[in-house]
Design a protein around this motif. Structure first.
Motif, PDB file in Angstrom:
ATOM      1  N   ASN A  65      -7.706   7.091   1.505  1.00 29.16           N
ATOM      2  CA  ASN A  65      -8.229   6.126   2.475  1.00 29.16           C
ATOM      3  C   ASN A  65      -8.973   6.722   3.663  1.00 29.16           C
ATOM      4  O   ASN A  65      -9.028   6.109   4.710  1.00 29.16           O
ATOM      5  CB  ASN A  65      -7.111   5.206   2.994  1.00 29.16           C
TER       6      ASN A  65
ATOM      7  N   THR B 114       0.855  -1.166   0.000  1.00 27.77           N
ATOM      8  CA  THR B 114       0.000   0.000   0.000  1.00 27.77           C
ATOM      9  C   THR B 114       0.896   1.222   0.000  1.00 27.77           C
ATOM     10  O   THR B 114       1.654   1.435   0.941  1.00 27.77           O
ATOM     11  CB  THR B 114      -0.897  -0.033   1.246  1.00 27.77           C
TER      12      THR B 114
ATOM     13  N   GLU C 159      -3.824   0.186  -2.564  1.00 28.50           N
ATOM     14  CA  GLU C 159      -3.628  -0.993  -1.728  1.00 28.50           C
ATOM     15  C   GLU C 159      -3.403  -2.199  -2.612  1.00 28.50           C
ATOM     16  O   GLU C 159      -3.966  -2.309  -3.697  1.00 28.50           O
ATOM     17  CB  GLU C 159      -4.857  -1.195  -0.845  1.00 28.50           C
TER      18      GLU C 159
END
Ligand SMILES: [Zn+2]
Length: 906
Positions: free
Chosen positions: A199, A110, A381
């Motif tokens: 995120n 990630t 990711e």
């Protein structure tokens, strides 16, 4: 020409997004691309239709470029041509990536990447408009608060939070209230997408017009002060969160914006709020007042917030405060700390308290994808990366680089920097042509990852084409070509018997491929663009150092600049692009080649100009003219060479020596100057000295043929078509490119002849100057060369100067010679004068004259007398000072000296 086999192959890189983007733009009827194709490249509308499909577009330009390369005369081995989407090339890249994977150099993880939200794919330098390498940087979000709602402000200087007097928002932008990771945030509408890509869990509550937020107050997270939210039209909603903290004491932009705002609102009800907003000083800086931002506004004479100098003022202050600033008493526990240290500490403390977060940004925003979408930072990711951060790999890459020649050498630092700096790099895309990642077919290996070891593939591609009967079956089913095939042919691993058995490829073919690979590999010189140093060329080093044994590592890189057009960068908007084939059609192949190289300095841009190409064309044509005049019939005359002939041959030898040295160092411009221009000047002098008439002992034809033949060999790599034409016209068999490169001959270098011609030319110039100055049309010219005794004294003086003898001692020494003393005062005078000259002379000249000794100047001038007669159209006499028959009406001979004959005109 120097006895080496040179492999010059060519392949076509279809991988990646550019082709996709371009064909899509064409399908959409984008007028810019239609204009480029029809107006610049002259593509017919009917053909344009066919280019709407990516592979057809690639094939069209591949053929066009290939024709151009043939027309310009590149000696490319076309048997090795391939494209990066050929099935067997993909099989090769699969092998390459399997090895990287086995070595642990491919990681899944990630990481933040530059991202196109439209393509849902990472973007690198080859995927962006204008080939911009996206630069990801980190900034901080300091969270101001009102009740339970947070106002995150993006900043690079979180330590200045103590000096915040207000927030800025753009009065014309739309803001949103959103739940971000279970907090309520106010950010610009544009910031939402950014946060999502990094995120954060974002749930939109509602849109809020800026007016609803303005003039209200929020609380400073460290001081607890209530501060107002003020309008700032300079705030860009898509930069950071669209909410900015204002530190007028230490940020010139904020100071100026606040000043402007107070002026604008001084009559309105808001003036009351603004009155309380006063810049605060929180950093002490030696040599500045309490408000350094105000100092710099004054220093740069800034008028308003649109002043371009604000940027300079900001840069200067930020850097000064970061390096020399000390936190003031009003910063609590940070008081007395250097700014750099305070920044670290405050980030730590606020992170613990949940009052600060980080935001990743494209520092060089806006970066636009080739599809037209603005790129942003995405935390990807489970993406595949090549781990250039691997320390062992870095060590190998450095070791490889240390043994390489880098031309120009000053780029080595950039390579070292790149090798140290590179980290994980996303190596796959979801869009574009190319090879699927062998273990995860949902990803396509991107363009800067599948193009770093293709040089080895040129060996294979020849056999794939030549022995297609053997390899054809693998094209249909590439999995039939096992890794063992590449391991054997390229790495020398395994045995020929097992690979032959496994694949059905004859042993002699496998052995031949292996032998040819070992013959040509490693790559001796990779020529590329200097803009590729920080990516492609560094990857090339990395991958070779990991994949291949050390003896196959690349040996050198040459980085070239761009071709400018009449001093300007070629660009569509300037309409100054000449596609290669149009240039060739207009000027001819050789003038384009030489025209590009004639201004080339290694590593720098070269400047193409139509005027230069035209004049080079004329010069090349005149060489063919010389060849026509000389004809194919060899001259077999054996008469002795004159001093002048020997001079011409000597000059030719120096030209060979210097042009060879220049080309060895890739100083092409210098080589062209010698071969094309300097030798023309020498030939002009030679012909001028010889004069028009032919005599029995005239070696002119022989000498000029020798010069032209030698010159043609040297011209062959630069202007091959012209050179072959000349080569054939002067009666040589075969091709000049297959002839040997000329070698200089020490024997043919003739310092005596060089000296003689230099003297003759010098006296010609001196005489011409006297004639111009006096306006005389001479009836007779006399040259008097120096007496023997002057030569004796002159050489003694050179020697004395070499030995650093004192002037007095030298004169004593001269007068100690009884023969010289007998000549009286003239000797003492000349000795005093000449020792001074000798002392001032450049060392090199003094030493060479000392080596040469006495020069027979009289003979030289007697030989050149008819030349001078021709030049000045009058009688010419030559005497040496002291000749018994001398005719010297004005006593000029007395003033003659070695290397400086006296001249008399009447
Ligand atoms: Zn895109």
């Amino acid at each position: 020409m120097k006895g080496y086999n040179t492999l010059f192959p060519m392949g076509f890189h279809y991988t990646g997004t550019p082709l996709f983007a371009m064909s899509k733009r064409l399908r959409d009827g984008d007028p810019e691309i239609v204009g480029t194709f029809t107006k610049i490249y002259g593509i017919a509308p009917a053909t344009l239709e066919k280019l709407k499909e990516p592979k057809s577009m690639a094939s069209y330009f591949r053929e066009d470029i290939k024709k151009g390369m043939m027309e310009i005369g590149f000696s490319i081995d076309w048997r090795r041509e391939f494209t990066t989407i050929d099935p067997l090339y993909s099989r090769y890249i699969e092998w390459h990536f399997q090895i990287l994977n086995q070595k642990g150099l491919i990681t899944k993880g990630t990481h933040p990447v530059a991202w196109c939200p439209n393509d849902k794919s990472p973007v690198g330098v080859v995927d962006t408009m204008g080939d911009v390498e996206p630069d990801i940087g980190e900034s901080y979000l300091v969270k101001f608060q009102k009740d339970r709602v947070f106002y995150p402000t993006s900043t690079l200087r979180p330590e200045t939070v103590f000096g915040v007097t207000n927030l800025w928002i753009n009065p014309d932008a739309v803001y949103v209230r959103a739940s971000v990771d279970s907090e309520l945030w106010i950010v610009s509408r544009e910031a939402v997408e950014k946060l999502q890509h990094q995120n954060h869990k974002v749930a939109l509550e509602r849109e809020i017009p800026a007016s609803e937020l303005l003039w209200k107050t929020v609380q400073n997270p460290v001081t607890g002060n209530e501060i107002p939210v003020l309008p700032g039209s300079f705030v860009e909603p898509d930069n950071g969160t669209g909410v900015v903290m204002s530190v007028p004491g230490h940020a010139p932009y904020d100071y100026q914006a606040l000043t402007d705002l107070k002026q604008r609102y001084h009559d309105s009800p808001e003036a009351q709020i603004l009155q309380r907003v006063e810049p605060a000083a929180i950093i002490r800086l030696e040599g500045f007042s309490d408000l350094p931002a105000a100092d710099l506004i004054g220093k740069f004479k800034i008028k308003d917030q649109n002043d371009p100098h604000l940027e300079h003022a900001t840069q200067e202050l930020y850097s000064k405060e970061f390096h020399d600033g000390i936190m003031k008493e009003n910063t609590g526990s940070y008081s007395g700390m250097p700014v750099a240290k305070a920044r670290e500490a405050i980030v730590k403390e606020l992170t613990q308290q949940g009052k600060i977060e980080t935001l990743l940004e494209l520092r060089n925003a806006p970066v636009v994808c080739r599809c037209g979408t603005k790129c942003l930072v995405h935390i990807l990711e489970n993406q595949w990366f090549i781990n250039y951060g691997d320390l062992e790999w870095k060590t190998l890459a450095h070791k490889c680089l240390d043994h390489m020649a880098i031309l120009p050498e000053e780029l080595r630092g950039e390579f070292n920097y790149t090798i140290d700096w590179l980290r994980e790099r996303a190596c796959a895309r979801t869009v574009g042509l190319g090879t699927k990642l062998p273990w995860d077919k949902s990803w396509t290996i991107e363009a800067l990852s599948d193009s770093v070891v293709y040089m080895a593939y040129y060996i294979l591609s020849k056999y794939f084409t030549k022995d297609w009967v053997v390899f054809k079956k693998f094209e249909k089913d590439t999995s039939g070509l096992p890794d063992a095939f590449f391991n054997f042919t390229l790495l020398g691993e395994g045995t020929v018997d097992t690979v032959a058995e496994q694949t059905g490829i004859p042993k002699r073919t496998l052995n031949a491929i292996r032998a040819e690979f070992q013959y040509f590999y490693p790559v001796d010189m990779r020529h590329s663009g200097r803009d590729l140093v920080s990516n492609h060329l560094s990857f090339y080093i990395f991958h070779h150092s990991s994949l291949f044994p050390e003896k196959q590592w690349p040996k050198g890189i040459v980085a070239n600049g761009f071709v400018l057009m009449e001093g300007a960068k070629m660009s569509k908007s300037l309409e100054n692009i000449i596609p290669l084939r149009q240039g060739i059609a207009k000027f001819g192949a050789d003038p384009v080649r030489v025209g590009v190289m004639a201004t080339a300095e290694l590593g720098q841009d070269t400047d193409f100009s139509e005027g230069l190409a035209g004049s080079i064309g004329e010069r090349l044509a005149s060489l063919i003219g010389q060849a026509r005049k000389l004809g194919a019939k060899k001259v077999t005359g054996k008469s002795k060479l004159s001093m002048l002939d020997r001079w011409m041959v000597s000059r030719l030898n120096y030209a060979v020596q210097n042009a060879t040295t220049a080309l060895d160092r890739l100083r092409v411009r210098e080589a062209i100057n010698i071969i094309l221009y300097q030798l023309d000047n020498d030939i002009a002098w030679y012909n001028r000295r010889l004069g028009p008439k032919k005599t029995k002992s005239d070696n002119r034809g022989r000498i000029l043929r020798k010069v032209l033949e030698t010159r043609t060999r040297m011209l062959a790599p630069l202007a091959p078509h012209t050179s072959e034409e000349i080569w054939s016209r002067i009666g040589n068999r075969g091709f000049v490119v297959q002839a040997d490169w000329p070698e200089e001959s020490e024997y043919e270098k003739d310092p005596a002849a060089d000296r003689a011609e230099a003297l003759i030319r010098q006296s010609l110039d001196d005489t011409g100057e006297i004639l111009r100055a006096t306006g005389i049309t001479p009836k007779r010219i006399a040259y008097y060369t120096g007496a023997d005794w002057k030569w004796q004294v002159y050489l003694k003086a050179l020697k004395a100067a070499e030995e650093k003898m004192r002037q007095g001692d030298f004169i004593k020494d001269v007068m100690g010679d009884p023969q010289l003393r007998a000549l009286g005062k003239a000797v003492a005078d000349y000795a005093a004068k000449t020792i001074q000259q000798a002392n001032q002379m450049p060392d090199e000249m003094r030493q060479s004259r000392l080596r040469d000794g006495i020069v027979a100047e009289k003979t030289i001038f007697v030989d050149a007398a008819d030349f001078y007669q021709r030049e000045f159209k009058c009688a010419v006499n030559v005497w040496q000072e002291g000749d018994p028959t001398i005719n010297d009406p004005k006593g000029r001979a007395r003033t003659s000296e070695p290397y400086r004959p006296a001249i008399y005109l009447e």
